[in-house]
Design a protein around this motif. Structure first.
Motif, PDB file in Angstrom:
ATOM      1  N   PRO A 160      -4.163  14.900   4.093  1.00 16.87           N
ATOM      2  CA  PRO A 160      -4.580  15.009   5.500  1.00 16.87           C
ATOM      3  C   PRO A 160      -6.071  14.808   5.723  1.00 16.87           C
ATOM      4  O   PRO A 160      -6.508  14.585   6.851  1.00 16.87           O
ATOM      5  CB  PRO A 160      -4.151  16.427   5.884  1.00 16.87           C
ATOM      6  CG  PRO A 160      -4.105  17.175   4.595  1.00 16.87           C
ATOM      7  CD  PRO A 160      -3.667  16.175   3.570  1.00 16.87           C
ATOM      8  N   SER A 161      -6.868  14.869   4.646  1.00 18.89           N
ATOM      9  CA  SER A 161      -8.312  14.692   4.782  1.00 18.89           C
ATOM     10  C   SER A 161      -8.735  13.228   4.687  1.00 18.89           C
ATOM     11  O   SER A 161      -9.897  12.895   4.928  1.00 18.89           O
ATOM     12  CB  SER A 161      -9.048  15.496   3.706  1.00 18.89           C
ATOM     13  OG  SER A 161      -8.768  14.971   2.413  1.00 18.89           O
ATOM     14  N   ALA A 162      -7.801  12.345   4.328  1.00 21.55           N
ATOM     15  CA  ALA A 162      -8.123  10.933   4.131  1.00 21.55           C
ATOM     16  C   ALA A 162      -7.980  10.154   5.434  1.00 21.55           C
ATOM     17  O   ALA A 162      -7.121  10.460   6.273  1.00 21.55           O
ATOM     18  CB  ALA A 162      -7.224  10.329   3.056  1.00 21.55           C
ATOM     19  N   ASP A 163      -8.814   9.130   5.581  1.00 22.21           N
ATOM     20  CA  ASP A 163      -8.741   8.276   6.769  1.00 22.21           C
ATOM     21  C   ASP A 163      -7.502   7.387   6.738  1.00 22.21           C
ATOM     22  O   ASP A 163      -6.919   7.081   7.775  1.00 22.21           O
ATOM     23  CB  ASP A 163     -10.000   7.406   6.884  1.00 22.21           C
ATOM     24  CG  ASP A 163     -11.258   8.241   7.119  1.00 22.21           C
ATOM     25  OD1 ASP A 163     -11.133   9.316   7.738  1.00 22.21           O
ATOM     26  OD2 ASP A 163     -12.337   7.822   6.681  1.00 22.21           O
ATOM     27  N   SER A 164      -7.126   6.940   5.552  1.00 23.38           N
ATOM     28  CA  SER A 164      -5.933   6.101   5.409  1.00 23.38           C
ATOM     29  C   SER A 164      -5.045   6.678   4.322  1.00 23.38           C
ATOM     30  O   SER A 164      -5.528   7.234   3.336  1.00 23.38           O
ATOM     31  CB  SER A 164      -6.319   4.659   5.059  1.00 23.38           C
ATOM     32  OG  SER A 164      -6.990   4.610   3.809  1.00 23.38           O
ATOM     33  N   GLN A 165      -3.755   6.542   4.498  1.00 22.91           N
ATOM     34  CA  GLN A 165      -2.785   7.084   3.547  1.00 22.91           C
ATOM     35  C   GLN A 165      -2.338   5.983   2.589  1.00 22.91           C
ATOM     36  O   GLN A 165      -1.307   5.335   2.771  1.00 22.91           O
ATOM     37  CB  GLN A 165      -1.593   7.681   4.312  1.00 22.91           C
ATOM     38  CG  GLN A 165      -1.968   8.846   5.215  1.00 22.91           C
ATOM     39  CD  GLN A 165      -2.525  10.031   4.435  1.00 22.91           C
ATOM     40  OE1 GLN A 165      -2.048  10.351   3.355  1.00 22.91           O
ATOM     41  NE2 GLN A 165      -3.545  10.671   5.000  1.00 22.91           N
ATOM     42  N   LYS A 166      -3.140   5.762   1.549  1.00 23.14           N
ATOM     43  CA  LYS A 166      -2.867   4.684   0.601  1.00 23.14           C
ATOM     44  C   LYS A 166      -1.524   4.880  -0.105  1.00 23.14           C
ATOM     45  O   LYS A 166      -0.766   3.930  -0.304  1.00 23.14           O
ATOM     46  CB  LYS A 166      -3.990   4.591  -0.425  1.00 23.14           C
ATOM     47  CG  LYS A 166      -5.356   4.300   0.159  1.00 23.14           C
ATOM     48  CD  LYS A 166      -6.433   4.279  -0.910  1.00 23.14           C
ATOM     49  CE  LYS A 166      -6.692   5.646  -1.492  1.00 23.14           C
ATOM     50  NZ  LYS A 166      -7.835   5.666  -2.434  1.00 23.14           N
ATOM     51  N   ALA A 167      -1.264   6.122  -0.495  1.00 19.21           N
ATOM     52  CA  ALA A 167      -0.015   6.399  -1.214  1.00 19.21           C
ATOM     53  C   ALA A 167       1.193   6.130  -0.327  1.00 19.21           C
ATOM     54  O   ALA A 167       2.219   5.615  -0.789  1.00 19.21           O
ATOM     55  CB  ALA A 167      -0.008   7.852  -1.697  1.00 19.21           C
ATOM     56  N   LEU A 168       1.097   6.478   0.949  1.00 15.02           N
ATOM     57  CA  LEU A 168       2.202   6.243   1.876  1.00 15.02           C
ATOM     58  C   LEU A 168       2.465   4.745   2.030  1.00 15.02           C
ATOM     59  O   LEU A 168       3.624   4.307   2.055  1.00 15.02           O
ATOM     60  CB  LEU A 168       1.890   6.877   3.232  1.00 15.02           C
ATOM     61  CG  LEU A 168       2.929   6.667   4.331  1.00 15.02           C
ATOM     62  CD1 LEU A 168       4.296   7.188   3.904  1.00 15.02           C
ATOM     63  CD2 LEU A 168       2.476   7.348   5.622  1.00 15.02           C
ATOM     64  N   ASN A 169       1.406   3.966   2.140  1.00 12.71           N
ATOM     65  CA  ASN A 169       1.570   2.516   2.259  1.00 12.71           C
ATOM     66  C   ASN A 169       2.314   1.947   1.057  1.00 12.71           C
ATOM     67  O   ASN A 169       3.221   1.125   1.202  1.00 12.71           O
ATOM     68  CB  ASN A 169       0.207   1.835   2.391  1.00 12.71           C
ATOM     69  CG  ASN A 169      -0.470   2.131   3.720  1.00 12.71           C
ATOM     70  OD1 ASN A 169       0.204   2.276   4.739  1.00 12.71           O
ATOM     71  ND2 ASN A 169      -1.794   2.225   3.713  1.00 12.71           N
ATOM     72  N   ARG A 170       1.928   2.394  -0.136  1.00 13.07           N
ATOM     73  CA  ARG A 170       2.598   1.908  -1.351  1.00 13.07           C
ATOM     74  C   ARG A 170       4.051   2.378  -1.390  1.00 13.07           C
ATOM     75  O   ARG A 170       4.958   1.632  -1.755  1.00 13.07           O
ATOM     76  CB  ARG A 170       1.873   2.422  -2.593  1.00 13.07           C
ATOM     77  CG  ARG A 170       0.495   1.852  -2.791  1.00 13.07           C
ATOM     78  CD  ARG A 170       0.516   0.382  -3.184  1.00 13.07           C
ATOM     79  NE  ARG A 170      -0.809  -0.016  -3.621  1.00 13.07           N
ATOM     80  CZ  ARG A 170      -1.713  -0.600  -2.844  1.00 13.07           C
ATOM     81  NH1 ARG A 170      -1.423  -0.871  -1.575  1.00 13.07           N
ATOM     82  NH2 ARG A 170      -2.895  -0.953  -3.322  1.00 13.07           N
ATOM     83  N   GLY A 171       4.266   3.660  -1.030  1.00 14.19           N
ATOM     84  CA  GLY A 171       5.619   4.196  -1.073  1.00 14.19           C
ATOM     85  C   GLY A 171       6.564   3.460  -0.135  1.00 14.19           C
ATOM     86  O   GLY A 171       7.705   3.144  -0.503  1.00 14.19           O
ATOM     87  N   LEU A 172       6.108   3.169   1.071  1.00 11.33           N
ATOM     88  CA  LEU A 172       6.939   2.453   2.037  1.00 11.33           C
ATOM     89  C   LEU A 172       7.261   1.044   1.540  1.00 11.33           C
ATOM     90  O   LEU A 172       8.393   0.566   1.693  1.00 11.33           O
ATOM     91  CB  LEU A 172       6.240   2.393   3.391  1.00 11.33           C
ATOM     92  CG  LEU A 172       6.111   3.730   4.137  1.00 11.33           C
ATOM     93  CD1 LEU A 172       5.234   3.568   5.371  1.00 11.33           C
ATOM     94  CD2 LEU A 172       7.486   4.271   4.528  1.00 11.33           C
ATOM     95  N   LYS A 173       6.274   0.395   0.933  1.00  8.32           N
ATOM     96  CA  LYS A 173       6.507  -0.963   0.414  1.00  8.32           C
ATOM     97  C   LYS A 173       7.544  -0.945  -0.705  1.00  8.32           C
ATOM     98  O   LYS A 173       8.487  -1.751  -0.711  1.00  8.32           O
ATOM     99  CB  LYS A 173       5.198  -1.563  -0.093  1.00  8.32           C
ATOM    100  CG  LYS A 173       5.344  -3.010  -0.584  1.00  8.32           C
ATOM    101  CD  LYS A 173       4.003  -3.584  -0.996  1.00  8.32           C
ATOM    102  CE  LYS A 173       4.140  -5.043  -1.447  1.00  8.32           C
ATOM    103  NZ  LYS A 173       4.518  -5.947  -0.349  1.00  8.32           N
ATOM    104  N   LEU A 174       7.389  -0.015  -1.652  1.00  3.88           N
ATOM    105  CA  LEU A 174       8.343   0.065  -2.757  1.00  3.88           C
ATOM    106  C   LEU A 174       9.733   0.448  -2.268  1.00  3.88           C
ATOM    107  O   LEU A 174      10.740  -0.050  -2.775  1.00  3.88           O
ATOM    108  CB  LEU A 174       7.855   1.074  -3.807  1.00  3.88           C
ATOM    109  CG  LEU A 174       6.689   0.624  -4.680  1.00  3.88           C
ATOM    110  CD1 LEU A 174       6.265   1.749  -5.625  1.00  3.88           C
ATOM    111  CD2 LEU A 174       7.068  -0.618  -5.490  1.00  3.88           C
ATOM    112  N   ALA A 175       9.789   1.346  -1.282  1.00  6.32           N
ATOM    113  CA  ALA A 175      11.086   1.763  -0.743  1.00  6.32           C
ATOM    114  C   ALA A 175      11.824   0.586  -0.129  1.00  6.32           C
ATOM    115  O   ALA A 175      13.044   0.451  -0.287  1.00  6.32           O
ATOM    116  CB  ALA A 175      10.888   2.871   0.290  1.00  6.32           C
TER     117      ALA A 175
END
Length: 307
Positions: free
Chosen positions: A11-26
């Protein structure tokens, strides 16, 4: 490859890099995602102004508030057709909550954003990333700023010259994972193997010692060993790289040369005083890379938190 993925949000990050990767892999492999957040506020535990029931109520309120934050966050993403679950937990040690959740829900991949850590601080206060590399029960994908372009480059770092079964088994797991990721991303797969330079003290203590001949023999051995690995896995000879020097120097250098999007390597999970003083090769490599890292555990690895 990975069908049940745990994505660690920040929640402290400006962008959610892990979420972007997770959605792509999913989307690439029809995987289910658990969007995970570990929260804690020490002041809520220490205050004597509140009863135990009131503290529990306030913790529940904070958890619900962060669950709403995740739901609001997802409004900016296309999640149609994806199987998503949101899990927010109250825990004072984030790495433990991540690992326990992955054990309970049998996740086969953990994805987390990362950044460079202060070296002295990393020795004294081990970052969550390092705990995950050492103790997570499944592969860990640490995400940095580099994008995943189409037809990019994936590097698998192996120890081709190892003749013991544990290292050979880990080589196989690394290559298998790297091949799977390169196929998913439609990327080119490279193998890299590093070997040490000739010990300086040998040349000093034994004047007749021929360091150049010694190094040539060592290099040939590693080239032949890497070639055999590549042949077994039907990999292109032009994508093989044998480098003289330390892995933490040579692997990041190759990643920069190739502009790689992902490096796949093994981690032995060293813990305790040894890890604090020496660290792990994977950790030293990760600190120098500007691309994502997929850390693979040895066969039969059991997380210390599973006991």
């Amino acid at each position: 490859m990975y069908k049940n993925i745990l994505v660690v949000l920040d929640p402290s990050a400006d962008s959610q890099k892990a979420l972007n990767r997770g959605l792509k892999l999913a989307r690439l492999q029809s995987a289910s995602l658990t969007l995970f957040l570990s929260i804690y506020d020490f002041s809520y535990e220490m205050t004597t102004m509140l009863s135990g029931e009131e503290r529990e109520s306030m913790r529940s309120g904070l958890v619900e508030g962060h669950e709403q934050w995740v739901e609001d966050l997802l409004k900016d993403y296309d999640t149609r057709g994806l199987e998503l679950d949101i899990k927010v937990v109250w825990h004072h040690r984030p790495f433990e909550s991540i690992i326990k959740t992955s054990l309970e829900q049998k996740h086969d991949l953990i994805i987390k954003g990362t950044h460079r850590h202060d070296k002295l601080q990393s020795v004294i206060f081990t970052p969550t990333d390092w705990h995950l590399l050492r103790k997570a029960p499944c592969p860990v994908l640490l995400v940095k700023e580099h994008e995943w372009p189409p037809h990019g480059q994936v590097i698998a770092a192996v120890n081709a010259g190892a003749d013991d079964k544990p290292h050979q088994s880990l080589n196989e797991r690394i290559i298998k994972s790297a091949k799977g990721m390169s196929e998913l991303l439609e990327a080119h797969l490279h193998l890299v193997n590093c070997y040490p330079t000739a010990p300086l003290n040998m040349a000093i203590e034994i004047p007749e010692f021929d360091t150049s001949d010694y190094q040539a023999n060592v290099r040939n051995y590693h080239q032949e060993s890497l070639g055999k690995l590549a042949e077994e896995h039907r990999l292109l000879e032009e994508n093989l790289h044998v480098r003289e020097g330390l892995p933490e120097d040579q692997i990041p250098a190759l990643a920069d040369e190739l502009d790689a999007e992902l490096v796949v390597l093994g981690t032995i999970g060293r813990t305790g005083i040894t890890a604090a003083l020496l660290g792990n090769t994977a950790e030293h490599v990760i600190e120098q890379l500007n691309c994502d890292v997929l850390a693979i555990k040895p066969e039969g690895f059991k997380s210390p938190l599973a006991e």
